[in-house]
Design an enzyme around this catalytic site. Structure first.
Site, PDB file in Angstrom:
ATOM      1  NE  ARG A  17      -2.513  -2.584   3.009  1.00 57.48           N
ATOM      2  CZ  ARG A  17      -3.381  -2.019   4.633  1.00 57.48           C
ATOM      3  NH1 ARG A  17      -3.877  -0.997   4.606  1.00 57.48           N
ATOM      4  NH2 ARG A  17      -2.693  -2.679   4.969  1.00 57.48           N
ATOM      5  CE  LYS A  24       4.452  -1.500   5.848  1.00 53.80           C
ATOM      6  NZ  LYS A  24       2.716  -2.227   6.329  1.00 53.80           N
ATOM      7  CG  ASN A 173      -2.838  -7.761  18.611  1.00 51.80           C
ATOM      8  OD1 ASN A 173      -2.172  -7.821  19.207  1.00 51.80           O
ATOM      9  ND2 ASN A 173      -2.718  -8.666  18.021  1.00 51.80           N
ATOM     10  CG  ASN A 363      30.164  43.884   8.745  1.00 51.62           C
ATOM     11  OD1 ASN A 363      30.043  43.120   7.778  1.00 51.62           O
ATOM     12  ND2 ASN A 363      29.502  44.712   9.664  1.00 51.62           N
ATOM     13  CB  SER A 391      28.208  45.388  -0.200  1.00 56.71           C
ATOM     14  OG  SER A 391      28.148  45.330   0.479  1.00 56.71           O
TER      15      SER A 391
HETATM   16  C1  UD1 Z   1      -2.102  -7.154  12.408  1.00 52.28           C
HETATM   17  C2  UD1 Z   1      -2.336  -7.798  13.308  1.00 52.28           C
HETATM   18  C3  UD1 Z   1      -4.035  -7.540  14.304  1.00 52.28           C
HETATM   19  C4  UD1 Z   1      -3.136  -5.913  14.958  1.00 52.28           C
HETATM   20  C5  UD1 Z   1      -2.364  -6.021  13.609  1.00 52.28           C
HETATM   21  C6  UD1 Z   1      -2.251  -4.369  14.207  1.00 52.28           C
HETATM   22  C7  UD1 Z   1      -1.952 -10.280  12.851  1.00 52.28           C
HETATM   23  C8  UD1 Z   1      -2.800 -11.897  12.303  1.00 52.28           C
HETATM   24  N1  UD1 Z   1      -3.340  -9.185  13.087  1.00 52.28           N
HETATM   25  O1  UD1 Z   1      -2.995  -7.122  11.441  1.00 52.28           O
HETATM   26  O2  UD1 Z   1      -4.287  -8.870  15.067  1.00 52.28           O
HETATM   27  O3  UD1 Z   1      -4.329  -6.201  15.128  1.00 52.28           O
HETATM   28  O4  UD1 Z   1      -1.816  -6.417  13.153  1.00 52.28           O
HETATM   29  O5  UD1 Z   1      -1.196  -3.510  13.928  1.00 52.28           O
HETATM   30  O6  UD1 Z   1      -0.905 -10.165  14.164  1.00 52.28           O
HETATM   31  N2  UD1 Z   1       4.497  -9.554   8.482  1.00 52.28           N
HETATM   32  C9  UD1 Z   1       5.627 -10.441   8.235  1.00 52.28           C
HETATM   33  N3  UD1 Z   1       5.664 -11.769   7.258  1.00 52.28           N
HETATM   34  C10 UD1 Z   1       4.358 -12.161   7.421  1.00 52.28           C
HETATM   35  C11 UD1 Z   1       3.774 -10.910   7.617  1.00 52.28           C
HETATM   36  C12 UD1 Z   1       3.503  -9.730   8.337  1.00 52.28           C
HETATM   37  O7  UD1 Z   1       7.231  -9.985   8.933  1.00 52.28           O
HETATM   38  O8  UD1 Z   1       4.392 -13.206   6.485  1.00 52.28           O
HETATM   39  C13 UD1 Z   1       5.237  -8.334   9.211  1.00 52.28           C
HETATM   40  C14 UD1 Z   1       4.585  -6.961   8.262  1.00 52.28           C
HETATM   41  O9  UD1 Z   1       5.649  -6.393   7.798  1.00 52.28           O
HETATM   42  C15 UD1 Z   1       4.741  -5.997   9.482  1.00 52.28           C
HETATM   43  C16 UD1 Z   1       3.799  -6.715  10.226  1.00 52.28           C
HETATM   44  O10 UD1 Z   1       4.217  -8.105   9.985  1.00 52.28           O
HETATM   45  O11 UD1 Z   1       5.009  -5.242   9.816  1.00 52.28           O
HETATM   46  C17 UD1 Z   1       1.877  -7.025  10.843  1.00 52.28           C
HETATM   47  O12 UD1 Z   1       1.516  -7.737   9.770  1.00 52.28           O
HETATM   48  P1  UD1 Z   1       0.763  -6.700   8.510  1.00 52.28           P
HETATM   49  O13 UD1 Z   1      -0.084  -7.959   7.307  1.00 52.28           O
HETATM   50  O14 UD1 Z   1       0.736  -5.638   8.750  1.00 52.28           O
HETATM   51  O15 UD1 Z   1      -0.839  -6.832  10.206  1.00 52.28           O
HETATM   52  P2  UD1 Z   1      -2.296  -6.495  10.311  1.00 52.28           P
HETATM   53  O16 UD1 Z   1      -3.118  -6.951   9.315  1.00 52.28           O
HETATM   54  O17 UD1 Z   1      -2.178  -5.429  10.448  1.00 52.28           O
HETATM   55 MG    MG Z   2      -0.232  -3.974   9.248  1.00 51.00          MG
END
Ligand code: UD1
Ligand code: MG
Length: 449
Positions: A17, A24, A173, A363, A391
């Site tokens: 996104r 990111k 969370n 100056n 100047s």
């Molecule tokens: C996640 C949480 C959600 C919480 C939210 C808070 C889970 C399943 N969900 O959702 O409960 O409310 O964050 O912001 O944990 N990432 C990896 N590998 C992966 C997937 C993700 O490293 O396979 C990393 C992403 O880079 C990111 C973080 O984990 O930094 C969170 O992943 P993201 O996909 O943003 O989770 P959310 O859907 O936001």
């Molecule tokens: Mg997230």
């Protein structure tokens, strides 16, 4: 807090996104990659082991964190947050203590909060898992935490999997989760992916710990601290929050900000007491401003040290290596780069001073340029204490002007000037009495014919 602390920072997601070639977690907040803000905060919480889990464009992250000494673990396929956390297992082999899993895109997590979460895990009721929750104004698609009033968690549920009743829960969370390593790997390995997203969810370690007869608890923090960054809009919102907090801190520390909302700080800006900052001032990285200095409106400052009682601007540009002595002045439309101004020295108008040393009380007249570059190399200009540069002078470096010397206005200086001397480098003035009057008379007569 007694147990050693390790942190696992998840940053393997694609961050689609953001629509960016830059990873990111490397997009800057206050001029510094967001991931480095987070690592710093975790270090201050006493983390002795730090692992960043990377995937897509992981080499970018690896390069950006090289100087911090954090360990890198690779998640080749993005199968979910539990799977990502598990990839840190090898890097942490031999480590026993508390692991805090957090997200690279949630960079403003405070040191105190990390310490509070670790402390909660070590409380006498010995929970197996401690989760950081928050109650956002708009709970959107965050995972929900179903908990008793005392914070005991009954269930964690992802938005996609939640019932209408569960979606109505306002406790969300943040993702930040503390578990002892002796439990963490076992729990993570037991997580399945039979859910709406088909992913291995980190919050499932809570459900599994409860099923084993353990206790899981939630502590809360404010929304601003755990707002995640998934888009440029959210990046700007987090930047705005960071700036607001920093402005408040500068004022609390004794600086006057006439229009705080128009002043932009960098992550490492240092501001003394009784500093006055006028509207529309931007600080890039590496700036310190000593007590009693004044920064007038529309100044852009980076990599500069501003001495006590010094004055800058309006409309000044200080670039890296600008060092302004006590009570020195840099005025409107003046650019200073890699140059030192001695105590009380003045460059008040329309000048470029680069690769230079300017002595105390010198100056520098309006429109003075240090010609420091020949297209290949840079050269130095030195101007002695108490010297006066007329100047519109061009000082062709390398060149030096001795203490107390005067350079006449309009000079193009290519040779050194002795202390106390006058240097005058311009054609002599020619005056022809009556010439202009005669010229006009002749021309008018021609035209009128
Ligand atoms: C996640 C949480 C959600 C919480 C939210 C808070 C889970 C399943 N969900 O959702 O409960 O409310 O964050 O912001 O944990 N990432 C990896 N590998 C992966 C997937 C993700 O490293 O396979 C990393 C992403 O880079 C990111 C973080 O984990 O930094 C969170 O992943 P993201 O996909 O943003 O989770 P959310 O859907 O936001
Ligand atoms: Mg997230």
């Amino acid at each position: 807090m007694n147990d050693p602390l390790a942190v696992i920072i998840l940053a393997a997601g694609k961050g689609t996104r953001m629509k960016s070639d830059l990873h990111k977690v490397l997009h800057p907040i206050a001029g510094r990659p967001m991931l480095l803000h987070l690592i710093d905060s975790l270090d201050r919480a006493g983390a002795t082991r730090r692992v960043v889990v990377v995937g897509a464009s992981g080499e970018q992250v690896e390069r950006a964190v090289a100087a911090t000494g954090v360990e890198i673990a690779w998640q080749r396929e993005q199968l979910g947050t539990a799977h990502a956390a598990l990839q840190a297992k090898d890097a942490l082999s031999g480590f026993e203590g508390i692991a805090i899993v957090c997200f690279g895109d949630t960079p403003l997590l405070a040191t105190d909060t990390v310490a509070r979460l670790a402390a909660r895990l070590q409380a006498p009721d010995t929970p197996a898992v401690a989760v950081l929750g928050f109650r956002p104004a708009d709970a959107r698609a965050y995972g929900r935490v179903v908990a008793d009033a005392d914070g005991t968690i009954r269930k964690m549920v992802e938005y996609k999997d939640a019932s209408a009743d569960e979606r109505a829960v306002d406790l969300c969370n943040s993702g930040v989760t503390a578990v002892r390593t002796r439990d963490l790997w076992r729990l993570l390995e037991s997580v399945g992916n039979a859910n709406a997203a088909g992913e291995y969810y980190l919050p499932d370690v809570v459900t599994l710990a409860i099923a084993e007869g353990g206790k899981a608890v939630c502590i809360e923090t404010g929304e601003d601290e755990v707002a995640g960054i998934n888009s440029r809009g959210e990046l700007a919102a987090v930047e705005a929050g960071w700036q607001a907090a920093r402005r408040a801190q500068a004022m609390a520390d004794g600086a006057t900000l006439i229009a705080p909302d128009t002043v932009w700080f960098a992550h490492d800006t240092r501001i003394g007491r009784d500093v006055m900052i006028a509207p529309n001032v931007v600080f890039g990285p590496g700036v310190s401003v000593a007590d009693g200095a004044t920064i007038h409106a529309f100044s852009h400052i980076e990599g500069a040290s501003i001495g006590p009682q010094a004055e800058v601007g309006p409309y000044a540009r200080l670039r890296p290596g600008a060092v302004l002595g006590t009570a020195s002045k840099v005025g409107n439309f003046v650019e200073v780069k890699k140059a030192t101004l001695g105590e009380g020295a003045k460059v008040n108008h329309l000048s470029y001073i680069g690769d230079a040393e300017v002595g105390a009380k010198a100056n520098i007249g309006a429109g003075t340029i240090t010609c420091n570059y020949d297209g290949f190399f840079k050269y130095k200009t030195s101007i002695g204490a108490g010297a006066f540069i007329g100047s519109n002078s061009a000082l062709v470096a390398p060149v030096s002007v001795g203490d107390g010397a005067i350079v006449a206005a309009g000079s193009v200086l290519t040779k050194d000037v002795e202390a106390g001397a006058l240097a005058l480098v311009r054609p002599p003035q020619v005056a022809k009495s009556g010439w202009a009057t005669q010229f006009r008379a002749v021309m008018r007569a021609k035209k009128d014919k």
